[in-house]
Write a protein that holds these residues in place. Sequence first.
Motif, PDB file in Angstrom:
ATOM      1  N   GLU A   1       0.662  -0.748  -0.241  1.00 48.10           N
ATOM      2  CA  GLU A   1      -0.085  -0.387  -0.143  1.00 48.10           C
ATOM      3  C   GLU A   1       0.728   0.995   0.110  1.00 48.10           C
ATOM      4  O   GLU A   1       0.155   2.275  -0.366  1.00 48.10           O
TER       5      GLU A   1
ATOM      6  N   LEU B   1      -4.952   2.670  -1.005  1.00 49.47           N
ATOM      7  CA  LEU B   1      -6.171   1.538  -0.774  1.00 49.47           C
ATOM      8  C   LEU B   1      -7.171   1.308  -0.793  1.00 49.47           C
ATOM      9  O   LEU B   1      -8.029   2.154  -1.534  1.00 49.47           O
TER      10      LEU B   1
ATOM     11  N   HIS C   1      -8.972  -1.341   5.105  1.00 49.68           N
ATOM     12  CA  HIS C   1      -8.286  -1.499   4.705  1.00 49.68           C
ATOM     13  C   HIS C   1      -7.274  -0.590   5.289  1.00 49.68           C
ATOM     14  O   HIS C   1      -5.767  -0.535   5.466  1.00 49.68           O
TER      15      HIS C   1
END
Length: 146
Positions: free
Chosen positions: A88, A107, A112
């Motif tokens: 990420e 994300l 997330h």
Amino acid sequence: MDKLNWAILEELQKNARVGFAEIGRKVGLTSPAVAERVRKMEDSGIIDSYHVHLSHQKAGYQLRAIITLRAFTGRLKAFLETVKEYPEVINCYRITGNENIIMEVVLRDQVHLEKLIDKLITYGETRTHIVLSNVIKDAPIVQRIG
């Protein structure tokens, strides 16, 4: 670095796949002359790589955030070794000031984000800023400093 090299860099930053002939037409050089200048800039490290710029949003990553981290005593080194494993995190900088780290992350959604923060808080105190828009998008650096 002369004005022609800066002009070549500007064209490459707009489109790294553009041909030397096209660059040459725009900057007033022959294709071989452009190729030679690009090769010299690569050899000297001025040009260090070429990249694909993808749309994270179209790839399913709808949320972009800036996260700062103020590392707990003794945890910075462990974080620096681990952060490279987080897909990420698309940019991570060690900085001065109250925080040690600033990261740009992409994300899928808030869930997330929460999972990423849960990982990060083992290393320190985080602050999260959701990105609403990009004010300066993909501006070639030569336009700004050249």
